[in-house]
Scaffold this motif. Structure first.
Motif, PDB file in Angstrom:
ATOM      1  N   GLY A 118       3.538   3.764  10.419  1.00  0.00           N
ATOM      2  CA  GLY A 118       3.215   3.178   9.128  1.00  0.00           C
ATOM      3  C   GLY A 118       4.134   2.012   8.805  1.00  0.00           C
ATOM      4  O   GLY A 118       4.314   1.108   9.611  1.00  0.00           O
ATOM      5  N   GLU A 119       4.739   2.074   7.623  1.00  0.00           N
ATOM      6  CA  GLU A 119       5.608   0.987   7.156  1.00  0.00           C
ATOM      7  C   GLU A 119       7.088   1.242   7.450  1.00  0.00           C
ATOM      8  O   GLU A 119       7.944   0.475   7.023  1.00  0.00           O
ATOM      9  CB  GLU A 119       5.432   0.825   5.652  1.00  0.00           C
ATOM     10  CG  GLU A 119       5.845   2.070   4.866  1.00  0.00           C
ATOM     11  CD  GLU A 119       5.431   2.019   3.405  1.00  0.00           C
ATOM     12  OE1 GLU A 119       6.341   1.908   2.554  1.00  0.00           O
ATOM     13  OE2 GLU A 119       4.221   2.062   3.130  1.00  0.00           O
ATOM     14  N   ASP A 120       7.401   2.306   8.187  1.00  0.00           N
ATOM     15  CA  ASP A 120       8.785   2.758   8.299  1.00  0.00           C
ATOM     16  C   ASP A 120       9.651   1.975   9.273  1.00  0.00           C
ATOM     17  O   ASP A 120      10.870   2.106   9.255  1.00  0.00           O
ATOM     18  CB  ASP A 120       8.826   4.240   8.701  1.00  0.00           C
ATOM     19  CG  ASP A 120       8.265   5.139   7.613  1.00  0.00           C
ATOM     20  OD1 ASP A 120       8.283   4.713   6.440  1.00  0.00           O
ATOM     21  OD2 ASP A 120       7.809   6.251   7.934  1.00  0.00           O
ATOM     22  N   GLN A 121       9.063   1.170  10.153  1.00  0.00           N
ATOM     23  CA  GLN A 121       9.847   0.421  11.139  1.00  0.00           C
ATOM     24  C   GLN A 121       9.464  -1.054  11.132  1.00  0.00           C
ATOM     25  O   GLN A 121       8.927  -1.585  12.112  1.00  0.00           O
ATOM     26  CB  GLN A 121       9.677   1.017  12.536  1.00  0.00           C
ATOM     27  CG  GLN A 121      10.241   2.419  12.678  1.00  0.00           C
ATOM     28  CD  GLN A 121      10.233   2.911  14.111  1.00  0.00           C
ATOM     29  OE1 GLN A 121       9.837   2.208  15.037  1.00  0.00           O
ATOM     30  NE2 GLN A 121      10.677   4.137  14.321  1.00  0.00           N
ATOM     31  N   GLN A 168      -2.188   6.157   7.990  1.00  0.00           N
ATOM     32  CA  GLN A 168      -3.532   6.203   8.539  1.00  0.00           C
ATOM     33  C   GLN A 168      -3.952   4.857   9.129  1.00  0.00           C
ATOM     34  O   GLN A 168      -4.606   4.793  10.175  1.00  0.00           O
ATOM     35  CB  GLN A 168      -4.528   6.632   7.447  1.00  0.00           C
ATOM     36  CG  GLN A 168      -4.362   8.073   7.007  1.00  0.00           C
ATOM     37  CD  GLN A 168      -4.540   9.042   8.169  1.00  0.00           C
ATOM     38  OE1 GLN A 168      -5.478   8.907   8.970  1.00  0.00           O
ATOM     39  NE2 GLN A 168      -3.656  10.028   8.256  1.00  0.00           N
ATOM     40  N   LEU A 169      -3.550   3.782   8.474  1.00  0.00           N
ATOM     41  CA  LEU A 169      -3.884   2.449   8.969  1.00  0.00           C
ATOM     42  C   LEU A 169      -3.199   2.187  10.311  1.00  0.00           C
ATOM     43  O   LEU A 169      -3.809   1.637  11.243  1.00  0.00           O
ATOM     44  CB  LEU A 169      -3.474   1.385   7.947  1.00  0.00           C
ATOM     45  CG  LEU A 169      -3.720  -0.078   8.332  1.00  0.00           C
ATOM     46  CD1 LEU A 169      -5.198  -0.311   8.645  1.00  0.00           C
ATOM     47  CD2 LEU A 169      -3.250  -1.005   7.215  1.00  0.00           C
ATOM     48  N   GLY A 170      -1.944   2.589  10.424  1.00  0.00           N
ATOM     49  CA  GLY A 170      -1.239   2.431  11.691  1.00  0.00           C
ATOM     50  C   GLY A 170      -1.910   3.210  12.805  1.00  0.00           C
ATOM     51  O   GLY A 170      -2.002   2.740  13.947  1.00  0.00           O
ATOM     52  N   GLY A 186       0.822  -1.203   0.000  1.00  0.00           N
ATOM     53  CA  GLY A 186       0.000   0.000   0.000  1.00  0.00           C
ATOM     54  C   GLY A 186       0.855   1.252   0.000  1.00  0.00           C
ATOM     55  O   GLY A 186       2.082   1.208   0.164  1.00  0.00           O
ATOM     56  N   SER A 187       0.216   2.395  -0.170  1.00  0.00           N
ATOM     57  CA  SER A 187       0.949   3.658  -0.212  1.00  0.00           C
ATOM     58  C   SER A 187       1.383   4.067   1.185  1.00  0.00           C
ATOM     59  O   SER A 187       0.806   3.644   2.195  1.00  0.00           O
ATOM     60  CB  SER A 187       0.074   4.759  -0.813  1.00  0.00           C
ATOM     61  OG  SER A 187      -0.986   5.085   0.077  1.00  0.00           O
ATOM     62  N   ARG A 188       2.405   4.912   1.235  1.00  0.00           N
ATOM     63  CA  ARG A 188       2.922   5.372   2.525  1.00  0.00           C
ATOM     64  C   ARG A 188       1.852   6.143   3.309  1.00  0.00           C
ATOM     65  O   ARG A 188       1.697   5.961   4.512  1.00  0.00           O
ATOM     66  CB  ARG A 188       4.159   6.244   2.298  1.00  0.00           C
ATOM     67  CG  ARG A 188       4.850   6.690   3.582  1.00  0.00           C
ATOM     68  CD  ARG A 188       6.127   7.437   3.256  1.00  0.00           C
ATOM     69  NE  ARG A 188       7.075   6.574   2.559  1.00  0.00           N
ATOM     70  CZ  ARG A 188       7.928   5.766   3.175  1.00  0.00           C
ATOM     71  NH1 ARG A 188       7.948   5.713   4.496  1.00  0.00           N
ATOM     72  NH2 ARG A 188       8.768   5.029   2.480  1.00  0.00           N
ATOM     73  N   GLY A 189       1.118   7.012   2.608  1.00  0.00           N
ATOM     74  CA  GLY A 189       0.082   7.789   3.276  1.00  0.00           C
ATOM     75  C   GLY A 189      -1.025   6.910   3.838  1.00  0.00           C
ATOM     76  O   GLY A 189      -1.487   7.122   4.970  1.00  0.00           O
TER      77      GLY A 189
END
Length: 220
Positions: free
Chosen positions: A152-155, A122-124, A115-118
């Motif tokens: 998000g997906e950063d960690q 929001q999901l996180g 999915g997209s970063r943005g």
């Protein structure tokens, strides 16, 4: 000999000044290199936290929290719904949190890389809010819980671009003392531990007759 010393000291002084001029950190706030971002005011806040004892208490309590309970819950793909396993973990978290009404907690949301970063940000955040909402149903006051942070997906725990359940998670951490409990920082930490120690005490059963007879027999 004296002239040589003066010349040497002057050269060392000039070299030192030159080094300061070339050091990009020389003009920053004192202690800024101890912080992650080094922004203005952060080192001062860090110093205050150390001097009041809050930082060391928070670190100690968070280490204990992570050792005694599971601090992470996981989610299905593209979902912020808590399954029964997640609710079981959060019930245990809530019982631990209830021991320390002076403490605040923060819930961090994470996703996998699909999915997209943005969207993942929001999901996180939705996952973090789901955890906070459930903890409030377990008797934890909302003012003690913060769910405003999403990585998000950063960690990721597992580095992959595909679906990964271990990356779809929230993490609960101790973050500080409640602002309406300032006395906690004034040597009150021991009282918190003492209160917990007393409340954990259980009544021991009295000695049975057989036990007394055994002791009497040994004394003879």
């Amino acid at each position: 000999m004296g002239l040589r010393k003066v010349t040497l000291f002057a050269a060392v002084g000039l070299a030192t000044l030159a080094a300061c001029g070339n050091n990009e950190n020389w003009h920053k706030e004192a202690g800024s290199f101890y912080t992650s971002r080094g922004s203005f005011g952060e080192a001062t806040a860090l110093n205050i936290a150390y001097q009041t004892g809050e930082r060391s208490f928070v670190v100690d309590l968070n280490n204990r929290f992570s050792q005694e309970v599971l601090t992470t819950v996981n989610f299905a793909f593209n979902s912020a719904q808590l399954d029964e396993a997640a609710r079981d973990i959060l019930r245990v978290q809530a019982q631990w949190i209830k021991q320390f009404p002076e403490i605040r907690f923060k819930v961090y949301g994470h996703t996998d890389a699909v999915g997209s970063r943005g969207y993942n940000k929001q999901l996180g955040k939705r996952r973090a809010h789901a955890v906070v909402n459930f903890l409030t149903t377990q008797g934890i006051h909302r003012s003690r819980l913060v769910a405003a942070i999403s990585f998000g997906e950063d960690q990721p725990l597992i580095v992959t671009q595909g679906r990964e359940r271990l990356n779809r998670r929230t993490v609960t951490e101790v973050t500080g003392f409640m602002s309406n409990n300032p006395a906690t920082l004034d040597g009150k930490y021991a009282e918190i531990i003492m209160r917990e120690y007393i409340e954990s005490a259980t009544e021991q059963p009295p000695n049975t007759e057989s036990g007394l007879e055994s002791i009497s027999g040994q004394s003879e």
